[in-house]
Design an enzyme around this catalytic site. Structure first.
Site, mmCIF file in Angstrom:
data_model
loop_
_atom_site.group_PDB
_atom_site.id
_atom_site.type_symbol
_atom_site.label_atom_id
_atom_site.label_comp_id
_atom_site.label_asym_id
_atom_site.label_seq_id
_atom_site.Cartn_x
_atom_site.Cartn_y
_atom_site.Cartn_z
ATOM 1 N N ARG A 128 -8.614 -0.385 3.857
ATOM 2 C CA ARG A 128 -7.806 0.705 3.356
ATOM 3 C C ARG A 128 -6.386 0.135 2.949
ATOM 4 O O ARG A 128 -5.664 0.493 2.298
ATOM 5 C CB ARG A 128 -7.367 1.909 4.572
ATOM 6 N N LYS A 140 0.688 -1.188 -0.043
ATOM 7 C CA LYS A 140 0.042 -0.125 -0.006
ATOM 8 C C LYS A 140 0.863 1.364 0.077
ATOM 9 O O LYS A 140 0.835 2.177 -0.745
ATOM 10 C CB LYS A 140 -0.824 -0.089 1.202
ATOM 11 N N ASN A 141 1.920 1.430 0.828
ATOM 12 C CA ASN A 141 2.685 2.762 1.166
ATOM 13 C C ASN A 141 3.416 2.522 -0.226
ATOM 14 O O ASN A 141 4.387 3.829 -0.327
ATOM 15 C CB ASN A 141 3.315 2.391 2.321
ATOM 16 N N CYS A 168 -5.333 8.007 9.143
ATOM 17 C CA CYS A 168 -5.665 7.097 10.390
ATOM 18 C C CYS A 168 -5.588 8.095 11.502
ATOM 19 O O CYS A 168 -4.791 9.216 11.323
ATOM 20 C CB CYS A 168 -4.565 6.054 10.780
ATOM 21 N N ARG A 181 -0.837 15.179 12.770
ATOM 22 C CA ARG A 181 0.010 14.658 11.481
ATOM 23 C C ARG A 181 0.272 15.816 10.825
ATOM 24 O O ARG A 181 -0.204 16.176 9.512
ATOM 25 C CB ARG A 181 -0.769 13.649 10.642
ATOM 26 N N ASP A 220 4.146 0.681 11.805
ATOM 27 C CA ASP A 220 3.060 0.138 11.307
ATOM 28 C C ASP A 220 3.020 -1.386 11.822
ATOM 29 O O ASP A 220 2.025 -1.820 11.681
ATOM 30 C CB ASP A 220 2.894 0.071 9.647
#
Ligand code: UD1
Length: 446
Positions: A393, A19-20, A112, A117, A301
């Site tokens: 997600r 994903k990242n 999230c 952030r 993560d």
């Protein structure tokens, strides 16, 4: 999702693309006429990124595990709140929009809830490249009328997103950009490879990235790297359940800080190139101390899933979150399952218990939700996990992956969950009873 716990996971599964890694590549695709992106995970965050590309005038088509982006007709430069709010990575479109159109209007990102952030590093870096950025309460208005120019930029913290934004912008900036103190995550190298394949001139030496701006990028065909966090999550699930699994299509060198923690927990771990196998002992050993930090440190993560496995270890494990301010939203629900976890600021102390109990669980965020699934797999009885949109997600079809690994997992329609498991009847009792009844009897099981 209903998860019957207490059964060891066994079997083999293939890990999806990261994903990242795919999200920054999708924003960089705005700079290339046509991009083919292979090994693309089908995630809600990916769909959200595609919607942003379409809004900007790109056409996106999906094939088998691949996406094709045609950005040759892209025109818009605005990302509205309805799209930006869907995911944190929407901010990575900023560098691409400025590089392509010399202007951008972007609403503030979602993502999230991990504490504040900020995006100050993105903004200050782009300003050094000549961008004019007006910060408004709900978004940014940016322009670079004369185009972006190369700059010498030092990041005060190796932010992954800021590094990505700046190196996308630097690919087409006039002259050389030097980015010091850059993030070194494998996903950064993935983005560099994508851009270089498209004709950019980027080179990373440790925490320094040099970019020689080029006039334009060309068509590109690129394969997304494997998801190290997805791998860490399923390894945690195998460890927590006393299981034995093999994951294929991983890049084991990306797991270098993670695998030693499973070994410390008494698991036998064999890794070779693209494959990792884990065999867990009957009872896990505790983790002496894991502190998260930027790559090559232990990834933030992966903390929640591995902590979920430690709930069952024979002794006390200690953890520290060193990247985000708050990553323990799910811990209260660990306690509802009978876990003994004490929080002290960024630290968590886990006294392992011989067993956990099924509970009604709510995903609080992406990785916290995955950690609750891991705990549920190890718990006695059937847990019900809702708010799955967080998991969608970042995990492609987690229920199917867990079933492939021998997990007893069902996806339920939300109306069924609400009707059949009522808190008034006593949640734990109801769910444990549900566990004793064969799950497939229930109508609405998909
Ligand atoms: C990315 C990952 C996320 C991962 C995180 C850290 C994606 C899509 N997401 O998020 O899964 O948890 O890296 O590995 O790739 N910070 C600032 N100012 C900034 C930017 C960041 O202070 O301008 C701080 C953040 O508040 C946080 C830390 O830097 O405390 C790390 O953030 P960052 O590396 O930017 O994470 P993301 O790119 O958002």
């Amino acid at each position: 999702m209903a998860i019957e716990g207490g059964l060891p996971l066994r079997g083999e599964a293939e890990i999806h693309g990261a994903k990242n890694a795919v999200l920054p590549v999708l924003s960089a695709a705005l700079l290339c006429p046509r991009s083919v992106i292979r090994n693309c995970p089908m995630l809600s965050d990916v769909r959200a990124a595609c919607r942003i590309l379409e809004r900007l005038g790109c056409s996106v088509t999906s094939g088998e595990e691949s996406l094709s982006v045609d950005a040759s007709c892209a025109r818009g430069c605005g990302v509205p709140a309805s799209l930006a709010g869907e995911m944190r990575s929407s901010i990575i479109f900023l560098g691409a929009l400025l590089a392509r159109f010399g202007k951008a209007q972007i609403a503030l990102p979602g993502g999230c809830r991990l504490g504040p952030r900020p995006i100050d590093l993105h903004i200050s870096g782009l300003r050094r490249m000549g961008a004019r950025i007006i910060e408004q309460e709900d978004g940014l208005i940016c322009s670079a009328d004369k185009g972006l120019k190369g700059a010498d930029i030092s990041l005060a913290y190796p932010s992954v997103g800021a590094t990505e934004n700046l190196l996308i912008a630097a690919s087409l900036a006039k002259g050389e950009t030097i980015l010091r103190g850059a993030a070194q995550e494998p996903e950064i190298d993935g983005l560099i490879d994508f851009l270089n394949l498209a004709g950019a001139r980027l080179c990373r030496e440790g925490s320094m990235i040099r970019a020689e701006g080029v006039r334009e990028l060309h068509d590109v065909d690129y394969t997304i790297i494997p998801d190290r966090i997805e791998a860490a999550t399923y390894l945690s699930a195998a460890a927590a359940t006393g299981g034995e699994i093999t994951l294929k299509r991983v890049c084991t060198s990306h797991l270098a800080s993670i695998l030693p923690v499973f070994r410390e927990m008494g698991c036998r771990v064999e890794d070779s190139g693209e494959k990792v196998s884990l065999s867990a002992p009957r009872r896990l050993l505790p983790v002496s101390f894991v502190s998260t930090s930027p790559y090559p440190g232990f990834p933030t993560d992966a903390l929640a899933p591995i902590m979920a496995a430690s709930l069952l270890a024979n002794g006390e494990s200690r953890f520290e979150e060193g990247v985000f301010e708050s990553r323990y939203l799910h811990v209260e629900q660990f306690r509802d399952m009978g876990a003994d976890v004490r929080l002290d600021g960024k630290r968590a102390y886990v006294k392992g218990k011989p067993c956990l109990y099924a509970s009604r669980l709510h995903c609080t965020d992406l990785r916290g939700g995955a950690a609750l699934a891991v705990a549920a797999l190890a718990a006695q009885g059937v847990s019900l996990l809702d708010e799955l949109q967080h998991i969608h997600r970042g995990y492609e079809d987690m229920p199917a992956m867990l079933r492939r690994l021998g997990g007893r997992v069902w996806t339920l329609s939300s109306s069924l969950v609400r009707k059949d498991i009522s808190p008034e009847r006593g949640e734990r009792a109801a769910i444990t009873g549900f566990g004793l009844a064969p799950v497939p009897r229930i109508q609405g099981v998909l």
